[in-house]
Structure formats: structure tokens, C-alpha cells
Scaffold this motif. Structure first.
Motif, PDB file in Angstrom:
ATOM      1  N   VAL A   1       0.828  -1.208   0.000  1.00 29.17           N
ATOM      2  CA  VAL A   1       0.000   0.000   0.000  1.00 29.17           C
ATOM      3  C   VAL A   1       0.861   1.256   0.000  1.00 29.17           C
ATOM      4  N   GLU A   2       2.032   1.182   0.601  1.00 33.57           N
ATOM      5  CA  GLU A   2       2.928   2.342   0.647  1.00 33.57           C
ATOM      6  C   GLU A   2       3.535   2.690  -0.708  1.00 33.57           C
ATOM      7  N   LEU A   3       3.586   1.739  -1.641  1.00 29.79           N
ATOM      8  CA  LEU A   3       4.358   1.931  -2.875  1.00 29.79           C
ATOM      9  C   LEU A   3       4.029   3.208  -3.652  1.00 29.79           C
ATOM     10  N   PRO A   4       2.748   3.553  -3.871  1.00 36.02           N
ATOM     11  CA  PRO A   4       2.484   4.799  -4.603  1.00 36.02           C
ATOM     12  C   PRO A   4       3.065   6.027  -3.903  1.00 36.02           C
ATOM     13  N   LEU A   5       3.138   5.972  -2.579  1.00 31.88           N
ATOM     14  CA  LEU A   5       3.693   7.098  -1.823  1.00 31.88           C
ATOM     15  C   LEU A   5       5.212   7.138  -1.927  1.00 31.88           C
ATOM     16  N   VAL A   6       5.828   5.958  -2.069  1.00 33.02           N
ATOM     17  CA  VAL A   6       7.270   5.903  -2.306  1.00 33.02           C
ATOM     18  C   VAL A   6       7.590   6.609  -3.618  1.00 33.02           C
ATOM     19  N   TYR A   7       6.821   6.270  -4.664  1.00 36.43           N
ATOM     20  CA  TYR A   7       7.042   6.881  -5.973  1.00 36.43           C
ATOM     21  C   TYR A   7       6.797   8.386  -5.945  1.00 36.43           C
ATOM     22  N   ALA A   8       5.904   8.819  -5.049  1.00 34.41           N
ATOM     23  CA  ALA A   8       5.582  10.243  -4.944  1.00 34.41           C
ATOM     24  C   ALA A   8       6.561  10.995  -4.052  1.00 34.41           C
ATOM     25  N   GLY A   9       7.510  10.278  -3.434  1.00 32.90           N
ATOM     26  CA  GLY A   9       8.519  10.927  -2.596  1.00 32.90           C
ATOM     27  C   GLY A   9       8.027  11.325  -1.221  1.00 32.90           C
ATOM     28  N   VAL A  10       6.975  10.663  -0.734  1.00 35.99           N
ATOM     29  CA  VAL A  10       6.438  10.975   0.595  1.00 35.99           C
ATOM     30  C   VAL A  10       7.366  10.400   1.663  1.00 35.99           C
TER      31      VAL A  10
ATOM     32  N   ALA B   1       7.711   8.120   7.506  1.00 35.63           N
ATOM     33  CA  ALA B   1       6.755   8.132   8.612  1.00 35.63           C
ATOM     34  C   ALA B   1       5.351   8.452   8.126  1.00 35.63           C
ATOM     35  N   GLU B   2       5.250   9.405   7.208  1.00 36.15           N
ATOM     36  CA  GLU B   2       3.937   9.760   6.663  1.00 36.15           C
ATOM     37  C   GLU B   2       3.382   8.627   5.805  1.00 36.15           C
ATOM     38  N   ARG B   3       4.273   7.965   5.037  1.00 35.66           N
ATOM     39  CA  ARG B   3       3.835   6.832   4.221  1.00 35.66           C
ATOM     40  C   ARG B   3       3.182   5.772   5.082  1.00 35.66           C
ATOM     41  N   ARG B   4       3.842   5.415   6.173  1.00 37.87           N
ATOM     42  CA  ARG B   4       3.315   4.361   7.043  1.00 37.87           C
ATOM     43  C   ARG B   4       1.967   4.763   7.641  1.00 37.87           C
ATOM     44  N   GLU B   5       1.872   6.006   8.087  1.00 38.15           N
ATOM     45  CA  GLU B   5       0.628   6.468   8.700  1.00 38.15           C
ATOM     46  C   GLU B   5      -0.528   6.423   7.702  1.00 38.15           C
ATOM     47  N   ARG B   6      -0.276   6.884   6.490  1.00 35.64           N
ATOM     48  CA  ARG B   6      -1.335   6.915   5.483  1.00 35.64           C
ATOM     49  C   ARG B   6      -1.696   5.510   5.012  1.00 35.64           C
ATOM     50  N   ALA B   7      -0.712   4.623   4.890  1.00 36.92           N
ATOM     51  CA  ALA B   7      -0.978   3.244   4.478  1.00 36.92           C
ATOM     52  C   ALA B   7      -1.775   2.504   5.551  1.00 36.92           C
ATOM     53  N   MET B   8      -1.426   2.728   6.815  1.00 36.71           N
ATOM     54  CA  MET B   8      -2.182   2.105   7.906  1.00 36.71           C
ATOM     55  C   MET B   8      -3.637   2.571   7.894  1.00 36.71           C
ATOM     56  N   ALA B   9      -3.845   3.867   7.669  1.00 37.01           N
ATOM     57  CA  ALA B   9      -5.204   4.417   7.640  1.00 37.01           C
ATOM     58  C   ALA B   9      -6.001   3.826   6.482  1.00 37.01           C
ATOM     59  N   ALA B  10      -5.356   3.643   5.316  1.00 34.76           N
ATOM     60  CA  ALA B  10      -6.044   3.078   4.152  1.00 34.76           C
ATOM     61  C   ALA B  10      -6.418   1.626   4.394  1.00 34.76           C
ATOM     62  N   LEU B  11      -5.525   0.862   5.004  1.00 31.10           N
ATOM     63  CA  LEU B  11      -5.823  -0.536   5.305  1.00 31.10           C
ATOM     64  C   LEU B  11      -6.924  -0.655   6.351  1.00 31.10           C
TER      65      LEU B  11
ATOM     66  N   ARG C   1      -4.409   0.395  -1.583  1.00 29.39           N
ATOM     67  CA  ARG C   1      -3.320   1.003  -2.358  1.00 29.39           C
ATOM     68  C   ARG C   1      -3.863   2.095  -3.284  1.00 29.39           C
ATOM     69  N   ALA C   2      -5.033   1.848  -3.869  1.00 25.90           N
ATOM     70  CA  ALA C   2      -5.649   2.846  -4.740  1.00 25.90           C
ATOM     71  C   ALA C   2      -6.073   4.088  -3.963  1.00 25.90           C
ATOM     72  N   LEU C   3      -6.450   3.903  -2.703  1.00 23.98           N
ATOM     73  CA  LEU C   3      -6.952   5.010  -1.890  1.00 23.98           C
ATOM     74  C   LEU C   3      -5.849   5.851  -1.242  1.00 23.98           C
ATOM     75  N   VAL C   4      -4.654   5.293  -1.109  1.00 28.13           N
ATOM     76  CA  VAL C   4      -3.656   5.887  -0.224  1.00 28.13           C
ATOM     77  C   VAL C   4      -3.179   7.261  -0.686  1.00 28.13           C
ATOM     78  N   THR C   5      -3.274   7.549  -1.971  1.00 27.83           N
ATOM     79  CA  THR C   5      -2.873   8.875  -2.460  1.00 27.83           C
ATOM     80  C   THR C   5      -4.028   9.866  -2.444  1.00 27.83           C
ATOM     81  N   ASP C   6      -5.188   9.437  -1.928  1.00 31.42           N
ATOM     82  CA  ASP C   6      -6.401  10.257  -1.873  1.00 31.42           C
ATOM     83  C   ASP C   6      -6.792  10.767  -3.250  1.00 31.42           C
ATOM     84  N   PRO C   7      -6.956   9.854  -4.227  1.00 33.81           N
ATOM     85  CA  PRO C   7      -7.261  10.281  -5.594  1.00 33.81           C
ATOM     86  C   PRO C   7      -8.713  10.718  -5.752  1.00 33.81           C
TER      87      PRO C   7
END
Length: 228
Positions: free
Chosen positions: A101-110, A113-123, A151-157
Motif C-alpha cells: 500500500v505504501e508503494l504509490p507514496l514511495v514513488y511520490a517521494g512521501v 513516517a507519513e507513508r506508514r501512517e497513510r498506508a495504515m489508515a487506508a488498510l 493502495r488505490a486510496l492511499v494517495t487520496d485520488p
């Protein structure tokens, strides 16, 4: 989108996959696009998802014409505005649900710590807060698809685009995923589902049919609801 056409050349003949598509998708809509194999629905999905551009016509996403954008610009649009859910989940087997779930945020350069928090919230949103350290092989098909939705939700599209999202699932898991899409739509998310399954299409608020590269029928199912 207006007057969208897509032609592919095989080197010998040209195949017109889309032959003049006019389609408006409002913010907050839940739309299903149905059609048999070879109807043009996958090509239409690729254009809606900025994975491809039309040969002719225009496609406005949030008021911006993406039809003439470069591949780099399209990639940026996909990362910021569109979340994808695929039939085969497309999860990396060696990574946990959390890392997938974190992968799109990795590509976005997040930052990490923020990646983990947002991925946990999405899951947590898809009901998998207790499965974050499980790898895909340790999850059921329905759970794997929930990871892909997270994973689709984690970037808040603005848009969730699902390509045959229940094609690899049993009836129980299909029901769970469709219920999840309904909940996300009720919360204001725009959902577009590409499917050949009538029962899946009937879950949407608005249904259109595509045959031979043309939209032949539009049937409102309930009250309809990001591309124009």
C-alpha cells in the motif's frame, strides 16, 4: 470526454477500437462501463485512466485536457488523481500488505513516517488493520483485493478506476468488494468500474454499455455521480 477515437495500427491494417465516445463522469458518481470482449471497454479504461491518449477527440480531467500530455505528465496525473484496482490484484508477493500500500507514496517521494501512517489508515478503511504485516500469499483473494483498494486510496485520488475487479473472486468476496465500493462512493469517492458481468454493473448508480467502440445505451440505475 468528447468525440474520443482510438486507432491502432498493426502495420498492415488499422483497427479503430473507439469510434467517437462522448461521456461525462460527474464528481461523486458510481459508474459501470459494461461490454463484451473486444468491445473497446479496456481501451476506454486506458484513456479514462491516463494510461493512453486518444487518436482524436478530447478528454478533460478536472477541467484540464490531458489528450495532448506527455508520458511524464500523464504519469504525474495518474499518481495524483487516479487510483487503480485490477482483476489480478498486482501485489508484490515479497512485500507485506503495508508495504504494498505504501508503494504509490514511495514513488511520490512521501517521507517514510507519513507513508506508514497513510498506508495504515487506508488498510483500516478497508477492514484490514489486523493484516498489515501479512504477505499476499497469506491472504484470501478477497483480502488481497482489499489491499489493492487500499493502495488505490492511499494517495487520496479523485477517481477510483477498477478494471474487472471481481473477475478473480468467488461470490462471497465479490459481494464484499462491491459493498466496499458502495461505501466509498457514499463517502463521496468517484468510482468507475469496467466489467462484463451484469450483476457487477447493476451495483453502480449509472450504467453505460459499449459495443464495437461505441456507447450504444445508457441506463440510469439510481441517481447518478472525474473526467469530462
Amino acid at each position: 470526454m468528447t468525440g474520443v477515437r482510438k486507432t491502432y495500427s498493426t502495420g498492415v491494417v488499422e483497427v479503430e477500437a473507439l469510434r467517437g465516445i462522448d461521456l461525462e463522469i460527474d464528481n461523486g458518481e458510481y459508474l459501470a462501463i459494461m461490454g463484451p470482449s473486444g468491445s473497446g471497454k479496456s481501451t476506454l479504461m486506458h484513456i479514462i485512466g491516463c494510461l493512453d491518449v486518444p487518436t482524436a477527440g478530447s478528454y478533460l480531467l478536472d477541467g484540464t485536457d490531458v489528450s495532448k500530455m506527455s508520458e511524464k505528465q500523464l504519469a504525474e496525473i495518474r499518481n495524483r488523481k487516479i487510483g487503480f484496482v485490477f482483476q489480478q490484484f498486482n501485489l508484490l508477493a515479497s512485500l507485506t500488505a503495508l508495504r504494498n500500500v505504501e508503494l504509490p507514496l514511495v514513488y511520490a517521494g512521501v517521507p517514510a513516517a507519513e507513508r506508514r501512517e497513510r498506508a495504515m489508515a487506508a488498510l483500516d478503511k478497508v477492514g484490514l488493520a489486523q493484516r498489515v504485516q501479512h504477505r499476499p500469499g497469506e491472504l484470501s483473494g478477497g483480502q488481497q483485493q482489499r489491499v489493492s483498494v487500499a493502495r488505490a486510496l492511499v494517495t487520496d485520488p479523485a477517481l477510483i478506476l477498477a478494471d474487472e475487479p471481481t473477475g478473480a473472486l468467488d461470490s462471497h468476496s465479490t459481494r464484499e468488494i462491491l459493498d466496499l465500493f458502495g461505501e466509498l462512493n457514499e463517502a463521496g469517492r468517484t468510482i468507475v468500474v469496467i466489467t462484463h458481468e451484469a450483476d457487477v454493473g447493476q451495483q453502480a448508480k449509472h450504467l453505460v454499455h459499449i459495443y464495437d467502440g461505441l456507447l450504444r445505451e445508457a441506463a440510469p440505475i439510481a441517481t447518478a455521480g472525474v473526467g469530462r
